[in-house]
Design a protein around this motif. Structure first.
Motif, mmCIF file in Angstrom:
data_model
loop_
_atom_site.group_PDB
_atom_site.id
_atom_site.type_symbol
_atom_site.label_atom_id
_atom_site.label_comp_id
_atom_site.label_asym_id
_atom_site.label_seq_id
_atom_site.Cartn_x
_atom_site.Cartn_y
_atom_site.Cartn_z
ATOM 1 N N PRO A 168 -18.814 -10.053 37.478
ATOM 2 C CA PRO A 168 -19.035 -10.950 38.598
ATOM 3 C C PRO A 168 -18.296 -10.433 39.831
ATOM 4 C CG PRO A 168 -17.760 -12.015 36.858
ATOM 5 C CD PRO A 168 -18.108 -10.657 36.368
ATOM 6 N N THR A 169 -18.869 -10.618 40.991
ATOM 7 C CA THR A 169 -18.205 -10.137 42.207
ATOM 8 C C THR A 169 -17.179 -11.155 42.690
ATOM 9 O OG1 THR A 169 -19.780 -11.230 43.631
ATOM 10 C CG2 THR A 169 -20.321 -9.005 42.934
ATOM 11 N N ILE A 212 -30.403 -17.765 44.091
ATOM 12 C CA ILE A 212 -30.661 -16.344 43.773
ATOM 13 C C ILE A 212 -29.438 -15.526 44.182
ATOM 14 C CG2 ILE A 212 -32.170 -14.355 44.177
ATOM 15 C CD1 ILE A 212 -34.375 -16.339 44.989
ATOM 16 N N GLU A 213 -28.931 -15.843 45.363
ATOM 17 C CA GLU A 213 -27.750 -15.129 45.841
ATOM 18 C C GLU A 213 -26.564 -15.390 44.908
ATOM 19 O OE1 GLU A 213 -24.805 -14.867 49.726
ATOM 20 O OE2 GLU A 213 -26.383 -16.365 49.696
ATOM 21 N N GLU A 214 -26.426 -16.632 44.470
ATOM 22 C CA GLU A 214 -25.328 -17.007 43.572
ATOM 23 C C GLU A 214 -25.413 -16.204 42.260
ATOM 24 O OE1 GLU A 214 -22.750 -19.187 43.488
ATOM 25 O OE2 GLU A 214 -22.417 -19.365 41.318
ATOM 26 N N VAL A 215 -26.615 -16.169 41.693
ATOM 27 C CA VAL A 215 -26.776 -15.534 40.388
ATOM 28 C C VAL A 215 -26.584 -14.015 40.491
ATOM 29 C CG1 VAL A 215 -28.473 -15.029 38.582
ATOM 30 C CG2 VAL A 215 -28.226 -17.350 39.442
ATOM 31 N N LEU A 216 -27.253 -13.424 41.502
ATOM 32 C CA LEU A 216 -27.182 -11.960 41.611
ATOM 33 C C LEU A 216 -25.915 -11.499 42.328
ATOM 34 C CD1 LEU A 216 -30.852 -11.095 42.661
ATOM 35 C CD2 LEU A 216 -29.920 -11.359 40.393
ATOM 36 N N GLY A 217 -25.642 -12.149 43.460
ATOM 37 C CA GLY A 217 -24.580 -11.648 44.314
ATOM 38 C C GLY A 217 -23.198 -12.111 43.891
ATOM 39 N N PRO A 244 -30.530 -12.691 50.669
ATOM 40 C CA PRO A 244 -29.797 -11.544 51.214
ATOM 41 C C PRO A 244 -29.454 -10.486 50.168
ATOM 42 C CG PRO A 244 -28.335 -13.432 50.970
ATOM 43 C CD PRO A 244 -29.679 -13.874 50.513
ATOM 44 N N VAL A 245 -29.671 -10.783 48.888
ATOM 45 C CA VAL A 245 -29.317 -9.791 47.863
ATOM 46 C C VAL A 245 -30.536 -8.923 47.581
ATOM 47 C CG1 VAL A 245 -28.365 -9.479 45.550
ATOM 48 C CG2 VAL A 245 -27.831 -11.538 46.863
ATOM 49 N N PRO A 246 -30.413 -7.621 47.731
ATOM 50 C CA PRO A 246 -31.594 -6.779 47.520
ATOM 51 C C PRO A 246 -31.988 -6.736 46.044
ATOM 52 C CG PRO A 246 -29.637 -5.445 47.957
ATOM 53 C CD PRO A 246 -29.212 -6.864 48.069
ATOM 54 N N GLY A 247 -33.243 -6.479 45.826
ATOM 55 C CA GLY A 247 -33.692 -6.207 44.463
ATOM 56 C C GLY A 247 -34.109 -7.422 43.654
ATOM 57 N N ALA A 248 -34.027 -8.625 44.247
ATOM 58 C CA ALA A 248 -34.426 -9.809 43.479
ATOM 59 C C ALA A 248 -35.906 -9.686 43.103
ATOM 60 C CB ALA A 248 -34.186 -11.057 44.307
#
Ligand SMILES: Nc1ncnc2c1ncn2[C@@H]1O[C@H](COP(=O)(O)OP(=O)(O)OP(=O)(O)O)[C@@H](O)[C@H]1O
Length: 869
Positions: A168-169, A212-217, A244-248
């Motif tokens: 996780p970041t 989406i941002e929460e899950v990926l970023g 804002p997160v690429p690749g979703a």
């Protein structure tokens, strides 16, 4: 081995073995041959415990390999319950997911074993399950994927098994997200499934893109194990853009299904409507019947089987025009399979079939979907639901965002019940409702709440306007139908005068043709608008016939083409051999009359003479009456209205109330005819109105309500708030009525500053009263469907009896607006307006009927005479 209690690890033991002390009094589940044969008895309970991280003990009384047995289902896709899942797959997962294997001498946490195999840089043991290359200890979690505050690194088994080390970041969400507390709670909800039931304008798109941002970023879940499903390509593009997160990975259900097919079946071809019709024409004998598109009935029926998952036999029972559907369905799909091709519904159907029948495909695809985020969850049809659950299984981690009050695709099988019973579809789901409508003025939010309160099948929810929402009241214009378009024009013009940008204005109609009057009005005023009505309207059967009748009523020469167009609308008992010579040349009324009089053959000749008389009457009327009156005569007396009803009956087989209605077409023509009172000029006028190209620059939006889901405008006008249109007359039954109410709700909640509703004085939509919080006034329910059968025979002409002919002892009924009367021939309805000569009755089917004073009518079943007020 058990790790911190927060991880919620359970244990696997041998039959009769004592569980380790750290599980305490955790519930114990015996997995024996009986459970393997019917896992449904325990999987949901196990699933809920797993999601809640409550430890459980599995007493494994079978060889573990029995849990791995490949499972498949070869039954036809549509015969599955849309809630179907493979119980054994789920059982196998839940037995091992978050349990320490205590059957041997030493307990084994298999995720460590697998992780160190797949990631040699990890070392087993240390202060946690493994030690990272940098020396930090890390746990390998087997619970639902979510952030855990353990003060130690937590990896997830979904990654380590695949040789990935996703960390996780812990970067906070972008501050630009500007989430309100309820929205933030939904975005940061833990793992497992999450239902975000949210009213219109509550920021669902904002929440979904932030999640989406929460899950990926933030949580660092690899993009290739997260699938986001949007309801159409436009919404998918918007989500991609806003995230804002690429690749979703954002796709529509159909695009995803096609991708799946191509991964496993190679270069799958996608067929268009023309190809579909070509294949079908080799499979079904389509009788050449007037006034119906029988092939469309087949196309709709095949879609219904595959998207709404209704058995072909059932579809066939409902609709006699697709007799033999069960066999055709098989033969049609066989042809598709031979060509390795799919049509649109087949994408999802075939993909489900692959998932059901091929365990290897299923495993590979599930591997790609650790969690799924679904936008507009309320739009899921049975096939979509089955597809999504099969993909998301066995974890069933679904973040579903939707509004049960916006279910408007009931004809395709969408139902509020999927959102209502989300927790049974995705066990252990948590609830994070949104409550604030940020979009609409406070009176619109209140109106929506009052309106929706009349629906029974819905989630109980709080909906409130945002603090400081504008107080702009809803304007309801109750007008004579003729004044509707002018009032819309005045409203739009007024906004223009106030410098409102055209792109900030939308005019919404329940059906496309309800916008025709507005389109004509705006174009007359030189106001640019983008409209869904185009030249296709001229090709609609009823419109084509109405225009042909008008030309026959006003041109010097009767064209053979126009005669051919109307000779069977309505059907007349005239053989083709008699009609053919008529089509071949142009006539005058006199030459046509002479030709027909000179023909041999009793009945058919009389029918042709009748036809010629109709044309003569029409021509006389066209000389002295405005276009609208002539069109009414064509519809109600000549019988084109019956033709339209017959066509609508066939449309019901496909789209029900969602399908285009031919009665609506004719009503729209009558309404727009006020703009061109000279019958001779009307066909060209209509062509000019509908054939305008879309403007290049800024324009007012005209749209159907079904096309504006998810959109908003500062200024919104809802036109045609009339019984018969909204609720639509083809919507029968309480479920459909509730859906019509939801459609109206979608319309009014598109307004962010000002809402104007335009309704007729007589026959105002019940939804207007409901929105205003008044008791529903409904005197009659939506009109019944027209009776079965092809085109009905000609309706008896409007009876015009001399007053003196009714026995003087019979009651005299004074014509008054709203009086319910039944005319001879069975047509019934309420008086809409009264003139010097008679009354205009709006029939229950929605068409207009003129009754002169002196006509016999029944009121409350008693025969009497209609007299002037
Ligand atoms: N927290 C917030 N504060 C202020 N405005 C917000 C907030 N969240 C959303 N909005 C605004 O509210 C409006 C509605 O948002 P959005 O279109 O995402 O709603 P929705 O739930 O998808 O609505 P619908 O289901 O009706 O399409 C948008 O203009 C959006 O910018």
């Amino acid at each position: 081995m058990a790790g911190p209690a927060l991880l919620g690890r359970g244990a696997i033991v041998r039959p009769g073995q004592h569980p380790p002390s750290w599980v305490g009094d955790a519930p114990r589940f015996v997995v024996d041959a009986r459970v393997v044969a019917d896992p449904g008895t325990i999987v949901d309970r196990l699933h809920r415990l797993w999601v809640a991280r409550q430890p459980y003990v599995v007493e494994l009384a079978v060889d573990p390999r029995e849990l791995q047995a490949p499972t498949s289902s070869t039954a036809p896709v549509h015969s599955h319950d849309p809630r179907f899942l493979f119980g054994l797959d789920r059982l196998a997962y839940l037995v091992w997911a978050n349990t320490v294997d205590c059957r041997g001498d030493e307990p084994t946490w298999w995720h460590t074993v697998k992780a160190t195999r797949a990631l040699p840089s990890l070392t087993a043991g240390g202060h946690a399950d493994v030690t990272l290359p940098d020396g930090r200890p890390a746990w390998i979690d087997g619970g639902p994927r979510e952030p855990l505050d353990l003060g130690t690194v937590v990896l997830h088994r979904d990654d380590t098994e695949r040789g990935r080390m996703a960390l996780p970041t812990n970067r906070p969400l972008a501050p630009t997200r500007g989430l309100a507390p309820d929205q933030a709670a939904a975005v940061t909800a833990p793992g497992g499934a999450v239902r975000v039931a949210a009213p219109a304008g509550s920021g669902k798109t904002r929440v979904l893109s932030a999640r989406i941002e929460e899950v990926l970023g933030v949580r660092g879940v690899p993009a290739d194990s997260v699938l986001v499903l949007a309801y159409n390509t436009k919404a998918a593009a918007e989500l991609r853009e806003r995230c804002p997160v690429p690749g979703a990975r954002v796709a529509t259900v159909h695009a995803h299904a096609l991708g799946l097919l191509r991964r496993h079946l190679g270069d799958v071809e996608v067929l268009g409507d023309r190809d579909v019709r070509r294949i079908l024409s080799g499979l079904v004998e389509v009788p050449r019947r007037a006034n119906v598109d029988p092939m469309q009935a087949w196309i709709d029926a095949l879609e219904r089987v595959r998207i709404a998952m209704v058995a072909p036999e059932e579809v066939e029972k409902d609709h006699d025009e697709v007799e033999g559907l069960a066999e055709v369905f098989l033969a049609y799909r066989d042809q598709l399979a031979r060509r390795n091709a799919v049509d649109f519904p087949e994408m999802v159907h075939r993909a489900i079939e692959l998932l059901l029948t091929d365990p290897a495909v299923r495993a590979a695809e599930q591997d790609r979907v650790g969690q799924v985020l679904v936008d507009e969850f309320q739009d899921l049809t049975p096939a979509y639901l089955l597809y999504i659950r099969l993909l998301a299984s066995p974890q069933l981690q679904c973040f579903g965002v939707g509004d049960d009050d916006q279910v408007i695709y009931g004809h395709a099988g969408a139902t509020p019940s999927y959102l209502l019973h989300f927790d049974t579809l995705f066990p252990g789901a948590t609830d994070h409702p949104l409550t604030v409508n940020y979009r609409c003025p406070a009176p619109v939010v209140e109106g929506a709440v009052q309106l929706l309160g009349n629906n029974k099948v819905r989630l109980d929810k709080v909906i409130r306007p945002r603090d400081g929402a504008p107080d702009e009241p809803i304007t309801v214009h109750r007008l004579d139908r003729h004044a509707e378009a002018r009032t819309v024009g005045d409203t739009v013009q007024g906004w223009f005068d106030d410098d409102v940008d055209p792109t900030d204005i939308a005019v919404l109609g329940r059906v496309r043709v309800a916008l025709l009057g507005t389109q004509a009005e705006l174009s007359t005023r030189g106001i640019a608008c983008r409209s869904p009505i185009g030249e296709w309207l001229l090709a609609r059967t009823g419109v084509r016939a109405a225009l042909a009748y008008l030309r026959l009523a006003s041109d010097d020469h009767l064209s053979g083409e126009d005669l051919a167009e109307v000779l069977h609308r309505p059907l007349r008992p005239i053989p083709g051999s008699m009609k053919d010579p008529l089509r071949r040349r142009a006539w005058t009324v006199e030459s046509l009359g002479r030709f027909v009089d000179g023909l041999d053959g009793g009945g058919p000749r009389r029918a042709l003479q009748d036809f010629v008389r109709d044309i003569e009457v029409l021509r006389r009327r066209a000389l002295r009456q405005p276009t609208a009156e002539v069109l009414r005569y064509i519809t109600d007396v000549v019988g084109l209205g019956d033709v339209a009803e017959s066509l609508d009956h066939h449309a019901v087989a496909g789209g029900g109330a969602a399908g285009a209605s031919h009665i609506d077409d004719l009503q729209a023509l009558i309404q727009v005819a006020d703009h061109c009172t000279e019958a001779a000029r009307f066909p060209q006028f209509l062509t000019d109105v509908v054939a305008q190209p879309d403007p290049d620059g800024p324009a007012v939006t005209l749209s159907t309500i079904h096309s504006v889901k998810g959109l908003e405008w500062p200024k919104v006008v809802v036109v045609g708030a009339a019984e018969g249109i909204s609720p639509h007359r083809l919507a029968t039954g309480s479920a459909e009525l509730e859906e019509e109410r939801r459609v109206f709700h979608v319309a009014i909640t598109r307004a962010s500053q000002q809402l104007v509703v335009v309704a007729p004085t007589t026959g105002t939509s019940r939804f207007v009263a409901e929105m205003e919080g008044k008791p529903a006034l409904v005197g009659r329910s939506a009109a019944p469907r027209p009776s079965a059968g092809a085109v009905t025979t000609r309706k008896a002409r409007t009876p015009v009896r001399k007053a003196g002919r009714a026995a003087s002892s019979t009651p005299r009924y004074r014509a008054s607006v709203g009086l319910e009367v039944k005319a001879p021939g069975g047509l019934a309805g309420a008086i809409e307006s009264v003139t010097e000569e008679g009354a205009l009755i709006r029939t229950a089917r929605g068409s207009l009927l003129r009754l002169k004073y002196g006509s016999e009518v029944r009121v409350d079943g008693t025969l009497g005479t209609l007299v002037s007020p």
